[in-house]
Design a protein around this motif. Structure first.
Motif, PDB file in Angstrom:
ATOM      1  N   VAL A  51       0.849  -1.197   0.000  1.00 47.04           N
ATOM      2  CA  VAL A  51       0.000   0.000   0.000  1.00 47.04           C
ATOM      3  C   VAL A  51       0.886   1.248   0.000  1.00 47.04           C
ATOM      4  CG1 VAL A  51      -1.828   1.232   1.230  1.00 47.04           C
ATOM      5  CG2 VAL A  51      -1.709  -1.262   1.362  1.00 47.04           C
ATOM      6  N   GLU A  55      -1.694   6.299   1.785  1.00 49.08           N
ATOM      7  CA  GLU A  55      -3.017   5.708   1.969  1.00 49.08           C
ATOM      8  C   GLU A  55      -3.257   5.243   3.408  1.00 49.08           C
ATOM      9  OE1 GLU A  55      -5.396   5.654  -0.237  1.00 49.08           O
ATOM     10  OE2 GLU A  55      -4.158   6.559  -1.815  1.00 49.08           O
ATOM     11  N   PHE A  56      -2.196   5.118   4.185  1.00 53.08           N
ATOM     12  CA  PHE A  56      -2.346   4.646   5.556  1.00 53.08           C
ATOM     13  C   PHE A  56      -2.877   5.752   6.453  1.00 53.08           C
ATOM     14  CE2 PHE A  56       0.681   1.290   4.305  1.00 53.08           C
ATOM     15  CZ  PHE A  56       0.038   0.195   4.859  1.00 53.08           C
ATOM     16  N   ASN A  59      -5.240   3.202  12.104  1.00 54.93           N
ATOM     17  CA  ASN A  59      -6.049   2.011  11.885  1.00 54.93           C
ATOM     18  C   ASN A  59      -5.720   0.979  12.950  1.00 54.93           C
ATOM     19  OD1 ASN A  59      -7.092  -0.512  10.758  1.00 54.93           O
ATOM     20  ND2 ASN A  59      -7.384   0.654   8.871  1.00 54.93           N
ATOM     21  N   PHE A  65      -5.893  -4.055   6.629  1.00 59.05           N
ATOM     22  CA  PHE A  65      -6.160  -2.975   5.678  1.00 59.05           C
ATOM     23  C   PHE A  65      -5.275  -3.121   4.442  1.00 59.05           C
ATOM     24  CE2 PHE A  65      -4.677   1.185   4.094  1.00 59.05           C
ATOM     25  CZ  PHE A  65      -5.866   1.668   3.568  1.00 59.05           C
ATOM     26  N   ALA A  66      -3.995  -3.441   4.664  1.00 63.17           N
ATOM     27  CA  ALA A  66      -3.056  -3.608   3.549  1.00 63.17           C
ATOM     28  C   ALA A  66      -3.447  -4.792   2.671  1.00 63.17           C
ATOM     29  CB  ALA A  66      -1.635  -3.789   4.091  1.00 63.17           C
ATOM     30  N   ALA A  68      -6.517  -6.054   2.345  1.00 60.51           N
ATOM     31  CA  ALA A  68      -7.749  -5.707   1.630  1.00 60.51           C
ATOM     32  C   ALA A  68      -7.454  -4.751   0.480  1.00 60.51           C
ATOM     33  CB  ALA A  68      -8.750  -5.079   2.602  1.00 60.51           C
ATOM     34  N   TYR A  69      -6.567  -3.800   0.699  1.00 61.50           N
ATOM     35  CA  TYR A  69      -6.208  -2.821  -0.332  1.00 61.50           C
ATOM     36  C   TYR A  69      -5.581  -3.504  -1.537  1.00 61.50           C
ATOM     37  CZ  TYR A  69      -4.265   1.434  -2.418  1.00 61.50           C
ATOM     38  OH  TYR A  69      -3.952   2.467  -3.284  1.00 61.50           O
ATOM     39  N   SER A  70      -4.789  -4.553  -1.286  1.00 56.14           N
ATOM     40  CA  SER A  70      -4.104  -5.258  -2.379  1.00 56.14           C
ATOM     41  C   SER A  70      -4.918  -6.418  -2.926  1.00 56.14           C
ATOM     42  CB  SER A  70      -2.754  -5.786  -1.878  1.00 56.14           C
ATOM     43  OG  SER A  70      -2.931  -6.660  -0.780  1.00 56.14           O
ATOM     44  N   HIS A  71      -6.176  -6.557  -2.454  1.00 53.25           N
ATOM     45  CA  HIS A  71      -7.092  -7.612  -2.923  1.00 53.25           C
ATOM     46  C   HIS A  71      -6.488  -8.999  -2.736  1.00 53.25           C
ATOM     47  CE1 HIS A  71      -9.500  -4.387  -4.634  1.00 53.25           C
ATOM     48  NE2 HIS A  71      -8.434  -3.957  -5.317  1.00 53.25           N
TER      49      HIS A  71
END
Length: 239
Positions: A51, A55-56, A59, A65-66, A68-71
């Protein structure tokens, strides 16, 4: 960041049970910190690669989060969450055991009520002291703001570290030394004490207030118990 590196002192609570004694226990603490530091840095770098830094945000679970962000695939999310739960449970149990052992030792040294100093030699545990520390941990779980609770806990750890530093200075001045010697003494002690104080000064006001009250109460109770113990000794000596 500080909380991530706490818990390693638990090893010292069981130094007598460590193969090789206190000297190997000291090595275990240092190696544990170094190994964990490598993994912490690797995880942090992995998150930055996954990420963009911008964007961080603040959290509670930046790793999820990382991912989910990278799918990332769902199984990776599950594996990370399970690993986190195991690690948290392991750290919690270790801290409860260490707290119980500390309470047991205090009860022995200060001649507290005998039920606190009960010890099961077969299972190598202080059952009553461990049960009390477990109960306190369970109650604080429902105590409200997690940030304040964590700050209270961290304050206690930092305060105990400062006291350990001062104790080391005291015993070194008396010419006493253990099987492990602090490198670059006393400069490392002075530097760590100053850094700990600087961290404490940045704590939330609620945490500082609660901990100051706790320290005052502990000192007051300790003084009362000491006075009662001395009077009991004098009474036994008198014919």
């Amino acid at each position: 960041m500080f909380f991530a590196y706490t818990g390693f002192q638990v090893i010292t609570s069981f130094a007598d049970d460590v193969k090789g004694g206190p000297k190997n226990a000291a090595k275990a603490v240092v190696l544990s910190v170094l190994i964990s530091m490598i993994f912490y840095v690797m995880v942090a770098l992995s998150m930055i690669f996954l990420v963009p830094v911008k964007e961080f945000n603040v959290n509670a679970d930046p790793l999820s989060f990382a991912l989910a962000y990278s799918h990332a695939p769902a199984w990776i999310h599950i594996a990370v969450d399970v690993g986190g739960m195991i690690a948290t449970t392991s750290a919690t149990l270790a801290m409860i055991l260490a707290s119980g052992r500390t309470l047991y030792q205090i009860s022995v040294d200060m001649k507290l009520p005998k039920f606190l100093s009960k010890y099961n030699e077969k299972k190598d545990v202080a059952p009553v002291a461990t049960l009390i520390s477990s109960t306190i941990a369970f109650i604080t779980f429902f105590a409200g703001n997690v940030y304040v609770i964590a700050s209270i806990s961290n304050f206690g750890l930092m305060f105990s570290f400062i006291m350990s530093n001062l104790a080391l200075l005291h015993f070194r001045r008396k010419g006493m030394s253990g099987s492990y010697r602090m490198p670059m003494f006393p400069f490392t002690i002075a530097a760590s004490t100053l850094m700990l104080i600087s961290l404490i000064l940045g704590f939330p006001r609620e945490a500082l207030t609660i901990n100051i009250i706790i320290i005052i109460l502990v000192l007051l109770v300790s003084y009362i118990l000491k006075d009662m113990r001395e009077k009991e000794i004098v009474r036994q000596i008198k014919p």
